[in-house]
Design an enzyme around this catalytic site. Structure first.
Site: not given
Length: 394
Positions: A127, A208
């Site tokens: 990301w 995450d």
């Protein structure tokens, strides 16, 4: 003073969103922004969230601050959902944060406070905001191989080889499920191999977990997190409720720090609360309270799980439809991986010039690395996308 400021690099996804809004073509398709959309193109308020909000409106008597760590009931409810008893509650320090992004940022702050010379191993790709925040905080990054551009799957051998270069005091950043931006995920055997390397090197995993429930279901999507957290001395988990509860704008996140040494948890909890105080003081509560209400009420929880499953299965059907349509149009299994990926995203492995042609010639917007949001499609737009890809990329 302000004259010394320099323009900051534009966020590619936000720039893409702006370009989409300005495009006058009526048949344009937005596959860039990372939010769930129903077949009508709307990001809905989930039924259980609406019901909880109505109840909260009637019952809530104050808008006073919660504690620095947020409402303990929120942490308890989310920890129960994520871990299901695989880690004892008194081994987990936790603080509420402004969304999953806030949890990631606070984790980076904690890591730097604990070890300023830390190296953070990051999947290639990851990301983009991971990279941006790590640079801003000033932490050294080490990329590890992850995505195989040929197969559009996980480069397991490359990943494991690179992770062996980590050492005690380093952090390995992992995606718990539904890898962003690729959609390609390790299988159960791969996760066991990752755990073995973490145990061997002594590196600390940070997970995450932004999409629990969007991949293979609530339990399966938490399996890797449970395995890792119960197998290593310490672990960090940044969780988001934006996607699986649809409370994007309410900013409901949770940062958890797991320690097998129960005596260390109190110090870690105090440090996390201190970091909250330094960055934003008290975390937002509205979204967190709705999540708590849903997870602790049998009827609301059942309805939430049912709607979440509808969303998940809908995305899987779109994946299968797109892969099938591309197989028909191209006469090959080149895009079969789309049906194997999980979550909202898939990375198609198309070069930037093809992505640009899809935008210019077909009004199809996706991120420049060919990441597309499956949830931006519906049964009617899948054939349009498939035809455009087949015509443009073959």
């Amino acid at each position: 003073m302000f004259e010394t400021l320099k323009p900051q690099p534009a966020d590619k996804i936000l720039s893409l969103m702006a370009a989409y809004r300005e495009d006058p073509r009526a048949d344009k398709i937005d596959l860039g922004v990372g939010v769930y959309k129903n077949p009508e193109g709307v990001t809905p308020v989930m039924r259980a969230v609406k019901a909880a909000e109505q109840q909260l409106w009637q019952e809530q008597t104050t808008k006073a601050y919660t504690g620095l760590a947020g409402d303990p009931a929120y942490a308890d409810a989310l920890i129960s959902l994520i871990f299901a008893g695989s880690v004892e509650r008194d081994h987990i320090a936790a603080v509420a944060t402004p969304g999953g992004t806030g949890a990631v940022r606070q984790a980076f702050e904690l890591i730097k406070l604990a070890n300023p010379s830390v190296r953070v191993f990051v999947s290639d790709p990851t990301w983009p905001n991971h990279i941006s925040m790590l640079k801003h905080v000033g932490l050294e990054m080490v990329p590890y191989r992850y995505f195989d551009e040929e197969t559009c799957g996980v480069d397991v051998e490359g990943m494991l080889a690179d992770l062996k270069g980590a050492r005690k005091g380093d952090v390995v950043l992992l995606h718990g499920c539904c890898h962003n931006p690729t959609g390609a995920n390790p299988n159960s055997a791969d996760w066991k191999a990752i755990v073995a390397i973490l145990q061997e090197t002594g590196a600390t995993p940070m997970i995450d977990l932004a999409y629990q429930g969007f991949g293979d279901g609530l339990e399966d999507d938490a399996a890797a997190t449970r395995l890792i957290a119960s197998s290593v001395p310490e672990c960090l988990i940044a969780a988001s409720c934006s996607k699986n509860f649809g409370v994007y704008r309410e900013r409901a996140g949770l940062l958890m720090a797991v320690s097998q040494e129960a005596g260390q948890v109190a110090v870690t909890q105090g440090t996390l609360a201190h970091l909250n105080r330094q960055n934003f003081s008290f975390p937002p509560d509205h979204g967190a309270r709705l999540v708590t209400m849903i997870l602790t009420d049998d009827a609301l929880r059942a309805d939430w799980k049912a709607e979440l499953e509808e969303m998940r299965s809908g995305m899987l059907k779109l994946r299968e439809q797109l892969a099938t349509e591309l197989r028909r149009l191209t006469g090959s299994d080149r895009y079969a991986f789309i049906a194997q990926h999980r979550g909202m995203f898939s990375r198609l492995g198309l070069p930037p010039e093809i992505v640009e042609r899809l935008r210019a010639d077909h009004a199809i917007y996706m991120v420049g690395d060919s990441r597309l949001n499956i949830a931006g499609l519906n049964a009617n737009t899948v054939p349009i996308l498939a035809n455009a890809i087949a015509e443009t990329a073959g």
